[in-house]
Design a protein around this motif. Structure first.
Motif, short mmCIF file in Angstrom:
data_model
loop_
_atom_site.label_atom_id
_atom_site.label_comp_id
_atom_site.label_asym_id
_atom_site.label_seq_id
_atom_site.Cartn_x
_atom_site.Cartn_y
_atom_site.Cartn_z
N GLN A 76 0.83 -1.20 0.00
CA GLN A 76 0.00 0.00 0.00
C GLN A 76 0.87 1.26 0.00
O GLN A 76 0.62 2.21 -0.73
CB GLN A 76 -0.92 -0.02 1.21
N ALA A 77 1.91 1.26 0.80
CA ALA A 77 2.76 2.45 0.93
C ALA A 77 3.62 2.68 -0.31
O ALA A 77 3.76 3.82 -0.77
CB ALA A 77 3.66 2.32 2.17
N GLN A 78 4.20 1.63 -0.86
CA GLN A 78 5.14 1.77 -1.97
C GLN A 78 4.47 1.61 -3.34
O GLN A 78 4.97 2.13 -4.32
CB GLN A 78 6.28 0.75 -1.85
N GLY A 79 3.39 0.84 -3.38
CA GLY A 79 2.66 0.66 -4.63
C GLY A 79 3.32 -0.25 -5.65
O GLY A 79 2.83 -0.39 -6.76
N ARG A 80 4.41 -0.88 -5.27
CA ARG A 80 5.14 -1.74 -6.21
C ARG A 80 5.61 -3.01 -5.54
O ARG A 80 5.77 -3.06 -4.33
CB ARG A 80 6.36 -1.01 -6.75
#
Length: 140
Positions: A76-80
């Protein structure tokens, strides 16, 4: 031209595309996949094995532990991150999915695909776990 732009969505500045038909078939039909989210320092977490469902030509995962799942928090935080399914290994983008109607469809696919494991399906469709629904998209 417009369709080409639509196929390269930007989510938080990350270029994404659509799945190749052969990849979505293999990944969507897998009972389990492994995912690893990127940490803040750019390294991959240790991969975790999770269930995956397909609705149309889109792929979705959830965190069985809800918001407490470390892989989910980093996703969720990094998206990757990265996904492994059979012989496929792809960089992926994680996109939050909040549409209640789509989440109802995702619940139905969990119930059908994993019907032989209903004791594990029930936790996957709880309201607090539904809030962790992530769409997986190939990410370059």
């Amino acid at each position: 031209m417009i369709k080409a732009k639509a196929n390269r969505l930007l989510q938080g500045g990350l270029p994404m595309s659509v799945w190749k038909p052969e990849d979505i078939d293999v990944i969507g039909n897998s009972m389990e996949v492994r995912v690893a989210a990127l940490r803040r320092d750019g390294t991959l977490q240790r991969p975790v094995t999770i269930w995956i469902v397909r609705v149309g030509n889109e792929l979705f995962v959830r965190s069985w532990r809800g918001q407490k799942g470390e892989w989910f928090r980093d996703a969720q935080a990094q998206g990757r991150g990265r996904l492994w399914a059979g012989s496929i290994e792809r960089d992926v983008c994680f996109v939050m999915e909040t549409d209640p109607e789509l989440n109802d469809q995702i619940d139905a696919v969990y119930r059908t695909k994993y019907r032989h494991f209903m004791q594990y399906v029930i936790p996957m469709i709880r309201p607090e776990v539904r809030t962790t629904t992530l769409k997986l998209m190939p990410c370059s």
